[in-house]
Motif scaffolding. Structure first.
Motif, mmCIF file in Angstrom:
data_model
loop_
_atom_site.group_PDB
_atom_site.id
_atom_site.type_symbol
_atom_site.label_atom_id
_atom_site.label_comp_id
_atom_site.label_asym_id
_atom_site.label_seq_id
_atom_site.Cartn_x
_atom_site.Cartn_y
_atom_site.Cartn_z
ATOM 1 N N ARG A 232 0.824 -1.209 0.000
ATOM 2 C CA ARG A 232 0.000 0.000 0.000
ATOM 3 C C ARG A 232 0.856 1.255 0.000
ATOM 4 N NH1 ARG A 232 -4.612 -2.171 4.268
ATOM 5 N NH2 ARG A 232 -6.139 -2.834 2.680
ATOM 6 N N LYS A 233 1.965 1.215 0.722
ATOM 7 C CA LYS A 233 2.851 2.373 0.760
ATOM 8 C C LYS A 233 3.444 2.629 -0.622
ATOM 9 C CE LYS A 233 6.561 4.364 3.578
ATOM 10 N NZ LYS A 233 7.496 4.121 4.723
ATOM 11 N N ALA A 234 3.867 1.553 -1.306
ATOM 12 C CA ALA A 234 4.399 1.705 -2.658
ATOM 13 C C ALA A 234 3.306 2.137 -3.627
ATOM 14 C CB ALA A 234 5.037 0.394 -3.125
ATOM 15 N N ALA A 235 2.104 1.567 -3.454
ATOM 16 C CA ALA A 235 0.983 1.917 -4.338
ATOM 17 C C ALA A 235 0.641 3.396 -4.225
ATOM 18 C CB ALA A 235 -0.235 1.068 -3.997
ATOM 19 N N ALA A 236 0.760 3.943 -3.019
ATOM 20 C CA ALA A 236 0.472 5.365 -2.824
ATOM 21 C C ALA A 236 1.438 6.249 -3.599
ATOM 22 C CB ALA A 236 0.524 5.704 -1.337
ATOM 23 N N ILE B 16 0.034 -1.965 -6.885
ATOM 24 C CA ILE B 16 -1.410 -1.776 -6.997
ATOM 25 C C ILE B 16 -2.075 -3.073 -7.443
ATOM 26 C CG2 ILE B 16 -3.226 -0.528 -8.227
ATOM 27 C CD1 ILE B 16 -1.229 1.855 -8.407
ATOM 28 N N ASN B 17 -1.457 -3.772 -8.403
ATOM 29 C CA ASN B 17 -1.988 -5.053 -8.858
ATOM 30 C C ASN B 17 -2.018 -6.084 -7.729
ATOM 31 O OD1 ASN B 17 -2.658 -7.201 -10.946
ATOM 32 N ND2 ASN B 17 -0.696 -7.958 -10.196
ATOM 33 N N ILE B 18 -0.946 -6.152 -6.951
ATOM 34 C CA ILE B 18 -0.887 -7.129 -5.872
ATOM 35 C C ILE B 18 -1.951 -6.843 -4.811
ATOM 36 C CG2 ILE B 18 0.531 -8.044 -3.998
ATOM 37 C CD1 ILE B 18 1.413 -9.081 -6.641
ATOM 38 N N ILE C 212 -13.270 -3.863 -5.020
ATOM 39 C CA ILE C 212 -11.983 -3.230 -4.706
ATOM 40 C C ILE C 212 -10.879 -3.852 -5.550
ATOM 41 C CG2 ILE C 212 -10.242 -2.902 -2.909
ATOM 42 C CD1 ILE C 212 -12.492 -2.687 -0.884
ATOM 43 N N ALA C 213 -10.927 -5.189 -5.711
ATOM 44 C CA ALA C 213 -9.927 -5.862 -6.545
ATOM 45 C C ALA C 213 -9.973 -5.325 -7.967
ATOM 46 C CB ALA C 213 -10.172 -7.370 -6.544
ATOM 47 N N ALA C 214 -11.177 -5.229 -8.520
ATOM 48 C CA ALA C 214 -11.325 -4.760 -9.900
ATOM 49 C C ALA C 214 -10.811 -3.330 -10.057
ATOM 50 C CB ALA C 214 -12.788 -4.839 -10.327
ATOM 51 N N ASP C 215 -11.068 -2.481 -9.070
ATOM 52 C CA ASP C 215 -10.587 -1.102 -9.138
ATOM 53 C C ASP C 215 -9.063 -1.054 -9.156
ATOM 54 O OD1 ASP C 215 -10.921 1.890 -8.797
ATOM 55 O OD2 ASP C 215 -9.801 1.414 -6.977
ATOM 56 N N HIS C 216 -8.439 -1.895 -8.328
ATOM 57 C CA HIS C 216 -6.973 -1.915 -8.299
ATOM 58 C C HIS C 216 -6.398 -2.469 -9.604
ATOM 59 C CE1 HIS C 216 -7.324 -1.003 -4.016
ATOM 60 N NE2 HIS C 216 -6.049 -0.698 -4.059
ATOM 61 N N TYR C 217 -7.038 -3.483 -10.156
ATOM 62 C CA TYR C 217 -6.549 -4.031 -11.425
ATOM 63 C C TYR C 217 -6.635 -2.981 -12.536
ATOM 64 C CZ TYR C 217 -6.750 -8.682 -9.252
ATOM 65 O OH TYR C 217 -6.562 -9.778 -8.436
ATOM 66 N N LEU C 218 -7.712 -2.217 -12.544
ATOM 67 C CA LEU C 218 -7.843 -1.149 -13.543
ATOM 68 C C LEU C 218 -6.730 -0.127 -13.379
ATOM 69 C CD1 LEU C 218 -9.218 0.600 -15.689
ATOM 70 C CD2 LEU C 218 -10.757 1.452 -13.902
ATOM 71 N N ARG C 219 -6.494 0.312 -12.152
ATOM 72 C CA ARG C 219 -5.456 1.309 -11.905
ATOM 73 C C ARG C 219 -4.075 0.772 -12.265
ATOM 74 N NH1 ARG C 219 -6.168 2.273 -5.900
ATOM 75 N NH2 ARG C 219 -4.202 3.430 -6.177
ATOM 76 N N PHE D 16 -3.749 -8.001 -17.478
ATOM 77 C CA PHE D 16 -4.385 -9.307 -17.598
ATOM 78 C C PHE D 16 -5.509 -9.462 -16.581
ATOM 79 C CE2 PHE D 16 -4.770 -13.828 -16.556
ATOM 80 C CZ PHE D 16 -5.030 -14.343 -17.822
ATOM 81 N N ASN D 17 -5.255 -9.059 -15.342
ATOM 82 C CA ASN D 17 -6.282 -9.187 -14.316
ATOM 83 C C ASN D 17 -7.475 -8.282 -14.603
ATOM 84 O OD1 ASN D 17 -5.029 -11.170 -12.724
ATOM 85 N ND2 ASN D 17 -3.732 -9.651 -11.728
ATOM 86 N N HIS D 18 -7.200 -7.090 -15.102
ATOM 87 C CA HIS D 18 -8.295 -6.199 -15.491
ATOM 88 C C HIS D 18 -9.102 -6.823 -16.623
ATOM 89 C CE1 HIS D 18 -10.624 -2.695 -16.334
ATOM 90 N NE2 HIS D 18 -9.977 -2.376 -17.448
ATOM 91 N N ALA D 19 -8.420 -7.438 -17.571
ATOM 92 C CA ALA D 19 -9.123 -8.097 -18.679
ATOM 93 C C ALA D 19 -9.995 -9.236 -18.165
ATOM 94 C CB ALA D 19 -8.120 -8.611 -19.706
ATOM 95 N N ARG D 20 -9.497 -9.980 -17.180
ATOM 96 C CA ARG D 20 -10.310 -11.059 -16.585
ATOM 97 C C ARG D 20 -11.600 -10.506 -15.992
ATOM 98 N NH1 ARG D 20 -9.297 -13.324 -12.269
ATOM 99 N NH2 ARG D 20 -7.530 -12.101 -11.458
ATOM 100 N N MET D 21 -11.489 -9.391 -15.276
ATOM 101 C CA MET D 21 -12.673 -8.778 -14.673
ATOM 102 C C MET D 21 -13.651 -8.304 -15.752
ATOM 103 S SD MET D 21 -12.108 -9.019 -11.362
ATOM 104 C CE MET D 21 -11.296 -10.575 -11.775
ATOM 105 N N LEU D 22 -13.120 -7.746 -16.827
ATOM 106 C CA LEU D 22 -13.974 -7.294 -17.923
ATOM 107 C C LEU D 22 -14.697 -8.471 -18.574
ATOM 108 C CD1 LEU D 22 -11.584 -4.677 -19.570
ATOM 109 C CD2 LEU D 22 -13.720 -4.169 -18.367
ATOM 110 N N LEU D 23 -13.990 -9.565 -18.777
ATOM 111 C CA LEU D 23 -14.617 -10.752 -19.361
ATOM 112 C C LEU D 23 -15.726 -11.282 -18.454
ATOM 113 C CD1 LEU D 23 -11.481 -12.610 -20.784
ATOM 114 C CD2 LEU D 23 -13.329 -11.559 -22.111
ATOM 115 N N ALA D 24 -15.474 -11.241 -17.158
ATOM 116 C CA ALA D 24 -16.488 -11.712 -16.204
ATOM 117 C C ALA D 24 -17.748 -10.854 -16.275
ATOM 118 C CB ALA D 24 -15.918 -11.716 -14.788
#
Length: 240
Positions: free
Chosen positions: A138-142, A149-151, A168-175, A186-194
């Motif tokens: 979270r500190k690095a993501a900030a 952010i992905n992790i 929350i997971a989907a928001d982080h994958y997008l960012r 890839f993770n954002h694409a998975r959420m979009l496919l879902a």
């Protein structure tokens, strides 16, 4: 080339010297690094590690990383950690890697935070502490670190030390995807496919081969074969 040669160059001549070829850049870096310039030492170390403009020499790379670290380069500290973690120029020592990552992290380097958190999450070289790892991510993501952010998205998707929360997971994958991380894409694409958004998912999948490692490409293709064999994108075309 000598230090005097460099000092006598005007800016245009220096630009020409460093852009002529990777080998010429290494020659310039050697002079500046030998004169004690920490940034040149860091860049020369990376060139020696990658074998770019010179024969790959992990031991020499480690020596220059140490010189740059002694001069205060936090990225050099992080890279010594990478060498210790992966056995580049030195025997694998994940405890030593964690110490170097912590040195970089404590001085504010996002990559040091990310790498230390990665070891801490799995208990490699340090006691396992997923909550502590998440705090570091979270500190690095900030600071805008896309891989962290992905992790964090992974933590929320899998319910590691936090409540499982797919939004929350989907928001982080997008960012993370927007920040350029191929795993985030890839993770954002998975959420979009879902969600049934095939076109946007393919748009993100098409970007993955630009930066992804070969190992990740293989895993991503396998996931698509197993879960979405109907998807055609640059990622799957590259395997044909």
């Amino acid at each position: 080339m000598t230090l005097d040669d460099l000092n006598e160059m005007d800016p245009e001549a220096l630009r020409d010297a460093v852009s002529a070829s990777p080998e010429q850049l290494v020659a310039v870096l050697r002079v500046a690094a030998g004169a004690g310039d920490a940034e040149a030492q860091l860049l020369l170390a990376q060139a020696a590690l990658d074998g770019k403009g010179m024969a790959a020499d992990p031991r020499e790379a480690l020596e220059w990383f140490h010189k740059a670290a002694q001069a205060g380069s936090t990225m050099a500290m992080n890279m010594i950690g990478r060498c210790c973690e992966h056995g580049r120029g030195v025997a694998v020592d994940k405890a030593a890697a964690a110490q170097w990552y912590r040195a970089a992290a404590d001085r504010g380097l996002d990559w040091g935070m990310y790498n230390l958190a990665s070891l801490t999450a799995l208990g490699n070289g340090v006691p396992e502490d997923r909550a502590g790892a998440l705090a570091l991510f979270r500190k690095a993501a900030a600071m805008g670190h896309a891989k962290s952010i992905n992790i964090i998205g992974n933590f929320h998707e899998d319910g590691w030390v936090v409540e499982r929360d797919m939004a929350i997971a989907a928001d982080h994958y997008l960012r993370s995807a927007e920040g350029g991380d191929f795993r985030g894409m890839f993770n954002h694409a998975r959420m979009l496919l879902a969600r049934g958004d095939r076109a946007d998912a393919v748009r993100w999948l098409d970007r993955i081969p630009e930066t992804a490692t070969a190992a990740f490409m293989a895993k991503a293709r396998q996931w698509l074969r197993d879960n979405r064999p109907d998807i055609s994108c640059e990622l799957t075309k590259a395997a044909r």
